[in-house]
Design an enzyme around this catalytic site. Structure first.
Site, short mmCIF file in Angstrom:
data_model
loop_
_atom_site.label_atom_id
_atom_site.label_comp_id
_atom_site.label_asym_id
_atom_site.label_seq_id
_atom_site.Cartn_x
_atom_site.Cartn_y
_atom_site.Cartn_z
N LYS A 149 1.23 -1.00 -0.14
CA LYS A 149 -0.23 0.23 0.17
C LYS A 149 0.98 1.65 -0.45
O LYS A 149 2.34 1.75 0.64
CB LYS A 149 -1.21 -0.38 1.51
CG LYS A 149 -1.94 1.03 1.26
CD LYS A 149 -2.59 0.64 2.67
CE LYS A 149 -3.80 1.23 3.10
NZ LYS A 149 -4.77 1.21 4.45
N SER B 129 -9.76 1.05 3.71
CA SER B 129 -8.69 1.41 2.81
C SER B 129 -7.67 0.81 1.66
O SER B 129 -7.48 1.66 1.03
CB SER B 129 -7.98 3.05 3.40
OG SER B 129 -6.96 2.35 4.43
N SER C 288 -9.33 -1.34 7.51
CA SER C 288 -8.72 -1.27 5.75
C SER C 288 -8.06 -2.33 5.48
O SER C 288 -7.84 -2.53 4.27
CB SER C 288 -7.91 0.00 5.45
OG SER C 288 -9.07 1.38 5.92
N1 GLN Z 1 -12.98 3.21 6.90
C1 GLN Z 1 -12.03 3.77 8.36
C2 GLN Z 1 -11.93 4.72 8.27
O1 GLN Z 1 -12.29 5.68 7.11
C3 GLN Z 1 -11.22 2.87 8.80
C4 GLN Z 1 -10.08 3.52 7.65
C5 GLN Z 1 -8.99 2.16 7.99
O2 GLN Z 1 -8.62 1.12 8.49
N2 GLN Z 1 -7.59 2.56 7.92
O3 GLN Z 1 -11.69 5.49 8.91
#
Ligand code: GLN
Length: 492
Positions: free
Chosen positions: A76, A151, A175
């Site tokens: 990532k 994400s 994520s």
């Molecule tokens: N969807 C969650 C957020 O927007 C988790 C994101 C993540 O785990 N980085 O904060």
């Protein structure tokens, strides 16, 4: 070849049937063919990737192969790498080159892996759909009109489409697990403190953890074995963490005697009926394999999303203060004075969702509101953690759906942040509690993959791996591949 696992590739490399260069060439060709559609990779330097493969082939002629020798792994765009840009898919970091490798990147290199380049993600990992990326949305290989989750959506999409066998993601509130679920692959969020956060661009420091996204449970274990362990460069990396026999935990067994908790708060009205059915069916199968399903309650579950959306933005507002137009990335043109430079650089560099989080977080931390929001959220966080500690007095592991819905259409939730935040309703609580969680494929809803989430006590990733391995050995959901990307489709 396209849908090979890391383990298959490893045996073919070990017998000399194939070289790291050949594997890498195949992978680069797949990426070249399909990335235009998926937008899963945002930075890749083929010559540099092939040079790593050649170095691995050369190493193998002189030494014993290392644990990930010659195996291609994507990462990532949140992991600092000395090679190539690191941008967190934000305009504010466009053109940024990190001066050092993240600890996990160093570990992968030491283990002989070939690092393929950077995958797409929501800007600064804030999102559940990979739509807030400065490089444009990434797509789900099961239906390219749909999101791949987020994400870590680029990592999930690349593995699910058979471009690469494995990728690294990060998980602050879901994520790794949510994109793994909606793309039909396996993903593990380790116990907080198991994997060093050094060199991972910080979102919410008390929640962030890195972990693997792969096609099988064993491949997940292979990578976790390499990236986990103490690092004195991260004060929250735990020095005496209980050691896990990562690969040993993946020997498929039955589930005799395993007590699986089924929390009633995770099977609720409003979730997708097909998702619910797929997960209920999976639990019946576990019962047939000898497990005992125990109804449990995690009574503070309903506060998890609200608690997270105070704590995560608060930490983000502090972490993102460093992007000031001076030290990293974007600086506005012709600033009038220092304040103008700060405000315009940040205004131009950050996207709307990141700004929303910074504003929310700064508000929650401000004097007069701190006790009402931030402190209260930390107190509720303790209650949420206590729910899990109580549940684990009765059961070995907890099973839930990973996401309440399958992949939704690109654009469907972009104007409605609250609905987007609810995508993580089943994944967030365990980040707040610091626990490990794994998502694996367990069926389809309208042609789109459904994920089964396993949650274990802190440091007991071995329980996750053995439950998931037993389920994987008894089913073939993990082997389904998307037809539009040369796979077999969702039918058996
Ligand atoms: N969807 C969650 C957020 O927007 C988790 C994101 C993540 O785990 N980085 O904060």
């Amino acid at each position: 070849m396209p849908f090979s696992t890391l383990s298959d590739m490893k045996s073919r490399l070990d017998t000399g049937e194939i070289s790291a260069r050949e594997i890498t060439q195949n992978v680069l060709e797949r990426i070249d063919t399909h990335n235009g559609t998926l937008n899963a990779f945002v930075h890749i330097d083929p010559a540099q990737v092939l040079a790593q493969a050649d170095a691995s082939d050369a190493f193998r002629t002189k030494h014993d192969a290392r644990p990930l020798e010659g195996l291609p792994i994507a990462v990532k765009d949140i992991f600092c790498t000395q090679d190539g840009p690191t941008t967190c898919c934000s305009n504010i970091l466009k053109g940024f080159h990190a001066p050092y490798d993240a600890h996990v990147i160093t570990q992968l290199k030491k283990a002989g892996a070939v690092l393929l380049g950077k995958t797409n993600m929501d800007e600064f990992a804030m999102g559940s759909s990979t739509e807030t990326s400065a490089y444009g949305p990434c797509r789900n290989p099961w239906n390219t009109d749909c999101i791949p989750g987020g994400s870590s959506g680029g990592s999930a999409s690349a593995v699910a489409a058979g471009l690469v066998p494995a990728a690294l993601g990060t998980d602050t509130g879901g994520s790794i697990r949510q994109p793994a679920a909606v793309c039909g692959i396996t993903g593990l969020k380790p116990t907080y403190g198991r994997v060093s956060r050094r060199g991972i661009i910080a979102f919410a420091s008390s929640l962030d953890q890195a972990g693997p996204m792969t096609r099988t449970v064993r491949d997940t274990a292979m990578i976790t074995a390499v990236i986990s362990g103490h690092d004195s460069g991260d004060a929250t990396s735990v020095a005496d963490a209980p050691v896990v026999d990562w690969l040993g935990a993946c020997n498929p067994a039955d589930m005799k005697g395993m007590k699986i908790g089924k929390p009633r708060e995770y099977f609720v009205d409003g979730m997708d009926a097909d998702v619910r059915e797929a997960v209920e069916t999976a639990l019946k199968q576990c019962e047939n394999m000898g497990a005992e399903i125990v109804d449990i309650s995690l009574p503070h579950t309903e506060y998890a999303v609200a608690t997270y959306y105070v704590i995560a933005p608060s930490e983000a507002s502090a972490n993102l203060a460093r992007y000031d137009g001076v030290r990293f990335g974007h600086r506005c043109k012709n600033p009038e004075d220092l304040l103008d430079m700060y405000t315009r650089s940040r205004d131009e560099g950050f996207g709307a969702e990141v700004k929303r989080r910074i504003l929310t977080g700064a508000f929650a931390l401000s004097s007069g509101y701190y006790d009402a929001y931030y402190k209260k959220a930390q107190q509720v966080r303790t209650l949420i953690r206590q729910d899990f500690l109580d549940a684990f007095k009765q059961v070995d592991v907890i099973a839930t759906p990973t996401s309440p819905v399958p992949a939704f259409r690109i654009g469907e939730k972009t104007d409605d942040p609250l609905t987007m935040y609810l995508s993580d309703i089943f994944t967030i609580a365990l980040n707040l509690a610091g626990l490990p969680g794994l998502s694996q494929p367990c069926g389809f809803a309208g042609g789109l993959p459904v994920g089964l989430q396993w949650i274990a006590p802190a440091w007991r990733e071995d329980i996750l791996l053995s439950a998931a391995s037993a389920y994987e050995a008894a089913t073939d959901w993990h082997a389904r591949t998307p037809a539009d990307f040369d796979g077999q489709g969702d039918a058996a």
